[in-house]
Design an enzyme around this catalytic site. Sequence first.
Site, PDB file in Angstrom:
ATOM      1  N   CYS C  86       0.818  -1.220   0.000  1.00  0.00           N
ATOM      2  CA  CYS C  86       0.000   0.000   0.000  1.00  0.00           C
ATOM      3  C   CYS C  86       0.844   1.258   0.000  1.00  0.00           C
ATOM      4  CB  CYS C  86      -0.926   0.007   1.209  1.00  0.00           C
ATOM      5  SG  CYS C  86      -1.433  -1.649   1.710  1.00  0.00           S
ATOM      6  N   HIS C 335      -9.202   3.836  -1.849  1.00  0.00           N
ATOM      7  CA  HIS C 335      -7.853   3.298  -1.682  1.00  0.00           C
ATOM      8  C   HIS C 335      -7.468   2.396  -2.837  1.00  0.00           C
ATOM      9  CE1 HIS C 335      -4.233   1.859   0.079  1.00  0.00           C
ATOM     10  NE2 HIS C 335      -4.712   0.778   0.649  1.00  0.00           N
TER      11      HIS C 335
END
Lengths: 140, 347, 386
Positions: C86, C335
């Site tokens: 991430c 996201h």
Amino acid sequence: MAEQGVAQVWRRIRAMYRIEGNICETCNTYYFPPRPVCPTCRRKGKLELYTFKGLGKIYTFSIVRQAPEDFKRQIPYVIAQVELDEGTRLTAQIVNVDPEDVKIGMRVRSCFRKIKEFGSGGIIVYGYKFEPVMKVTGHE
Amino acid sequence: MVGIIGYGVYIPRYRIKTTDIAEVWGDFSGSIGKGLGVFEKSVPGPDEDVATISVEAARNAVKRAQIDPRDIEAVYVGSESHPYAVKPTGTMVAEAIGCTHDMTCADLEFACKAGTAGIQMCMGLVKSKMIKIGLAIGSDTAQGRPGDALEYSAAAGGAAYLIGSKNPLATIEETVSFTTDTPDFWRREGEDYPSHGARFTGEPAYFRHVEAGAKSLLKKTKTTIDDYDYFVFHSPNGKFPVAMGAQLGVPKEKLEDSLVVRQIGNTYSGSAMMALARVLDLAKPGSKIFVVAYGSGAGSDAFSITVEDAIEERRGEVPTVDDYVERKTYVDYATYAKFRRKIKALG
Amino acid sequence: MSNDVAIAGVGISKFGELWDKNLRDITLEAGMYAIFDAGVPGADIDGMVIGNMSAGRFTGQEHLGALAVDMGGLGNIPAYSVEAACASGGAAIRQAYMAIKSGEHDVMLVLGSEKMSDVNQTEAMNTISVASDWEWEGMFGATFPALYAFMARRHMMEYGTTEEQLALPTVKNHANAVHNEIAQFQRAVPIEVVMKSGLLADPLRILHSAPITDGAAGLVICRADLVKKYTDTPIYIESSEQRSDTLALHDRKSITTLDAVVSSTKAALHEAGLELKDIDVLELHDSFSIGEIIITEDVGIAKKGEGGKALEEGITEIGGKFPVNTSGGLKARGHPVGATGVAQIVELCLQLRGEADKRQVDGAEKALAVNIGGTGATSIVHVLGR
């Protein structure tokens, strides 16, 4: 066509079936899974195989209620970090207990269970899960 | 003298009452349990199978025997529900309990007497001094076709026996078998559930073979029914072994301790071995046990066993059959069907 | 402090489930917006880095560097993708920062992109969870939410963090995103709704968790002495720092502190010659609400254990002392894994340029972003200044 996962799983069988890790004799730290290099001692480390006793306590846990295909049939299941008596922690499911009864600090011991399978025709992966110590685990 | 140097069992935690199954199929009389002599049966969890049950039982056996698993030179697992049709459960068990690679292994099938066949094989290897210690396991997660009579009794569990000649907990004086080609109960390759000949599974199958095996054992050992303190007959339900006992003139009390089928159902390959384990949990040194296991197809394996002093030292370390029987959580039919993959769409 | 590298332009696509756009489309969009915003001629760009976690598993495509340069018609410039789960976006920025600082490159295009909705939700969850220790956590049934749930449960046990406090980051971030036109969710969510949403892994619920999103963001980064050629509102990257920690959460000493965040933030502030109190606006990685609470503590906004309290007291609201996630954060902005780190910087640039509209933090001069990978095995921190 090579069936997926075969070699990857096979390499880990000893570790997964018997919780076999290693201990660095230089700094007296236990590692699971076995490490090729002791992160503390690096070159000075002397790693020997070690089979954990399989006893420990629950460090933290969660009850999984949404999971991928492989684990759908088991929902809701308890997943936890178990702190083994030797000091090392690992991640495993907790079984043979009702999710409401699981607590941090609960004493548990390892048992041999199915972890997942690669579909109905693929290989079955076996490994460790943990259950609360009780009469049938040989503890009072 | 060859004998049992260690034994252990495992029964999964879940149970379903036979009355709950009966109600799903429209029988609200509540009498099914009494009729079959089975009140509830054990159900394996979704992450349990013959391999996991065998490993737990084997680990208990090794603990009781107080041996180094590296001394086990043969592992045989008998079952009719092996996880793989091709890839022996024995290999997973051997690896999991810590055997070396220098050993022989194979999986067995002979309906409910696959485990005892494994005991006979180990006896032969030990007696002939080809190996020092062998492990024979009878373990099953048997399935009954939904709605069929067998659904009430098909259960899950396993028993593991370590066979050796040093300091046995119980010696096996003699074993005989009786084998015929009898199609009472079978399952074709690829079929999910077994089929059976209903009432044909009684007289011509179970009773004929158990009786023949029993008589043959008595003849070979030159003993009579009265010489034995405990009797163990394969228990497909709670009625057959009692009827068999009556036919052979066995006093009811000598059969009682082996009837664990009432609370956990028929664990198929584990059945006779589990019942024997319960007797071994209780029997005093010097007792003689008469065991006849039966497997459909068909055949019987009979054993004459004497309990030794060593058994008392090893009690208390390892959970007993009753410990496992008493550890239970009930599930309803829907959960049972989900766990047992009877719902096809779940795959 | 480094005044060697500056941001000349920013660009961002819409974030959400973008059914009619594929990976190439969104990547190209973000790149083009950044280039137009910078006012930089395409020919001036001499290199490209793209942050992406798993295009191979999500869309089947790898080799994204070549793909992006090709799609943008940027000629034969060098390009490659970087991956740090991430934190892939932050990692891409860091690569460009180091390349320019070292003198190897003058003007670079940094992209972050992820197309997650081309696979079903289960596949997407499986793919995201390889940010953890797949062999020893994921494979045993520890879903990504379960790992953060481990942290939440310990945080509640060790510091008394409550279920209400756990819901506050979501409430704040959704309220902020109402004013962010590219955000995936632009609706406020009352706390009761958050607290009643379905459980993923006790105690974490669906509304505590960042969604599955498609999206891309881009930056034009260049040598500081060149930036005024392109824009009157340059933003300087005053520091870029990164630290690592054990991959598996069970190998960490404590799971209620992210050591990598603590050390990378300290290093970044030190490198920039600043203290936390000098920072006016922050983007903190909130893949789960407990993540925002813990990182709020680990950067120093609140004492350890008092992250929930800081949220209760409004310290991290837009009008508060340390506004966090004015964009809506990962929760409400969305996201798309590889894009997040770059999207954080886009928001902070808009804030520092005074272009954040109704989300504006008045007089913002310094900003800080924390972009983490997995359960904190990677932490990348950037400090920006006007």
